[in-house]
Scaffold this active site. Structure first.
Site, mmCIF file in Angstrom:
data_model
loop_
_atom_site.group_PDB
_atom_site.id
_atom_site.type_symbol
_atom_site.label_atom_id
_atom_site.label_comp_id
_atom_site.label_asym_id
_atom_site.label_seq_id
_atom_site.Cartn_x
_atom_site.Cartn_y
_atom_site.Cartn_z
ATOM 1 N N ARG A 119 -36.743 5.450 -84.291
ATOM 2 C CA ARG A 119 -35.420 5.574 -83.663
ATOM 3 C C ARG A 119 -35.219 7.004 -83.180
ATOM 4 N NH1 ARG A 119 -31.311 1.282 -86.632
ATOM 5 N NH2 ARG A 119 -32.179 -0.490 -85.493
ATOM 6 N N GLN A 124 -35.664 4.616 -77.264
ATOM 7 C CA GLN A 124 -34.511 3.711 -77.315
ATOM 8 C C GLN A 124 -34.735 2.441 -76.503
ATOM 9 O OE1 GLN A 124 -31.126 6.058 -76.135
ATOM 10 N NE2 GLN A 124 -30.603 6.564 -78.254
ATOM 11 N N ASP A 127 -36.620 -0.241 -78.477
ATOM 12 C CA ASP A 127 -36.089 -0.592 -79.794
ATOM 13 C C ASP A 127 -35.669 -2.063 -79.855
ATOM 14 O OD1 ASP A 127 -34.958 -0.727 -82.280
ATOM 15 O OD2 ASP A 127 -33.609 0.971 -82.017
ATOM 16 N N SER A 130 -32.985 -3.198 -82.542
ATOM 17 C CA SER A 130 -31.592 -2.993 -82.148
ATOM 18 C C SER A 130 -31.138 -4.056 -81.158
ATOM 19 C CB SER A 130 -31.414 -1.591 -81.549
ATOM 20 O OG SER A 130 -31.539 -0.602 -82.547
ATOM 21 N N TYR A 226 -31.216 4.974 -90.898
ATOM 22 C CA TYR A 226 -31.035 3.762 -91.690
ATOM 23 C C TYR A 226 -30.329 4.094 -93.000
ATOM 24 C CZ TYR A 226 -34.469 1.361 -88.711
ATOM 25 O OH TYR A 226 -35.145 0.806 -87.650
#
Length: 384
Positions: A119, A124, A127, A130, A226
């Site tokens: 992350r 991004q 990802d 997500s 996290y």
């Protein structure tokens, strides 16, 4: 030799997503890739073979795809098949299922894990966790609304005024924030909680109330943003303070999960019994054992008048858009691995590229990810 990419039909039961959609083909064309797609690979997601063929893909049998493709894109990576040592990219849950990595090493195949994309800002767009979490958060609210025996928004009618439902979202990661936003759009009064105090502003920016719980000074943020596992005393403090607040809620949505570990128990049987009959709990951590003590993955449990939903693989219930989002993530990741139309794995590893290093699980007959390597050492007959 041109880069050849293959897409197979998913084999995991109830998996309706596909790893690549026609929308992502433009990226592959710029890479000079030739694409092979198994017949009906996108059918469950509402994408016909003709849509792939219109973008220049070869539609073929599974065996033909494996024969022609050097890189296989998956949603859920299956066991390696055939004599060809493919490069497989997809979800493979290596921290919970390390034996799959061992089998890839034994087959001389290469395995990349989409779960382990770091992350960081430049990753991004890769990802996938997500992307899928945002869908799960949305669907959790829809499931709750469909199950709850009352309306979500306030309504003023000739028969009187109906007050809005009260919803608590525990865990303000991607799934939790999407759940908060969706519940607010549907007119509920929403509260949110996360052990990471840093997300308080994010919860409030969506119009929800932040639930302030004293964790006794425990630090609850781990690497990569996290949440990290809390000790039993801190969990006890959290449950004790949460119980009173939960008793006033109509819906509780839980999203707390720790990568590679069992989900923490945040809701006990006693806390469920304190909720009003007709209330609903949607446990998005069901696949990791659940945040509620009573959760059963893939099942609906009714306890003391409270309905507890333990949905599995919610992203697969919205396969069309889930596949679009995942397809963009996975081809962006593949683009990162390619230079001048060829895979560039060795050069990226030599350059200590964080994305490649963190996601590469098996390579050249070995399990190369240090955490997974340590987990599979007890397995016999595998070159580790």
């Amino acid at each position: 030799m041109a880069l050849t990419v293959g897409v197979l039909k998913e084999t995991v039961p109830e998996e309706r997503r596909v790893a690549l959609t026609p929308k992502a083909f433009d990226v592959l064309k710029k890479l000079g890739a030739e694409v092979w797609v198994e017949h009906d690979a996108g059918a469950e997601a509402g994408i016909p073979d003709a849509a792939y063929a219109a973008k220049g893909a070869h539609i073929a049998s599974a065996d033909e795809v494996r024969e022609h493709a050097a890189v296989l894109l998956h949603v859920r990576v299956p066991l390696p098949e055939g004599s060809k040592a493919h490069v497989s990219i997809g979800f493979c849950d290596p921290l919970s299922n390390p034996d799959l990595a061992a089998k890839f090493a034994a087959a001389g195949a290469t395995l990349f894990s989409m779960e382990l994309v770091p992350r960081i800002s430049r990753a991004q767009s890769m990802d996938a966790l997500s992307s899928m979490a945002s869908i799960a958060g949305y669907k959790a609210v829809i499931l709750a609304a469909n199950t709850l025996p009352r309306l979500l928004p306030m309504m003023t009618t000739a028969a009187g005024t109906i007050p809005p439902a009260r919803i608590l979202v525990i865990g303000a990661g991607v799934a939790g924030l999407q759940a908060i936003a969706t519940a607010r759009r549907l007119g509920a009064v929403v509260s949110g909680f996360d052990v990471r105090a840093a997300v308080k502003e994010q919860i409030e920016s969506l119009g929800a109330k932040y639930v302030n719980i004293n964790l006794g000074g425990a630090k609850a943020e781990g690497e990569g943003g996290y949440a990290k596992a809390l000790d039993e005393e801190t969990l006890r403090l959290q449950r004790q303070q949460m119980a009173t607040f939960m008793s006033e809620q109509n819906v509780v949505i839980t999203t707390a999960a720790i990568p590679g570990k069992r989900a923490p128990i945040l809701i006990t049987r006693e806390m469920v019994h304190a909720m009003a009959p007709g209330s609903v709990i949607v446990d998005l951590a069901a696949e990791r054992g659940g945040n509620c003590e009573l959760t059963k993955c893939g099942e609906t449990v009714i306890e003391h008048g409270v309905t507890i939903l333990g949905p599995a693989n919610l992203a697969s219930t919205v396969p069309f858009h889930a596949s679009q989002m995942y397809g963009r993530n996975v081809v962006t990741f593949l683009k990162h691995l390619v230079k001048d139309g060829q895979l560039n794995i060795d050069a990226l590893l030599d350059a200590k590229d964080e994305i490649t290093r963190e996601t590469l699980i098996a390579y050249r007959g070995e399990v190369v990810h240090p955490v997974v390597h340590a987990m599979i050492q007890p397995l016999l007959g595998v070159n580790v």
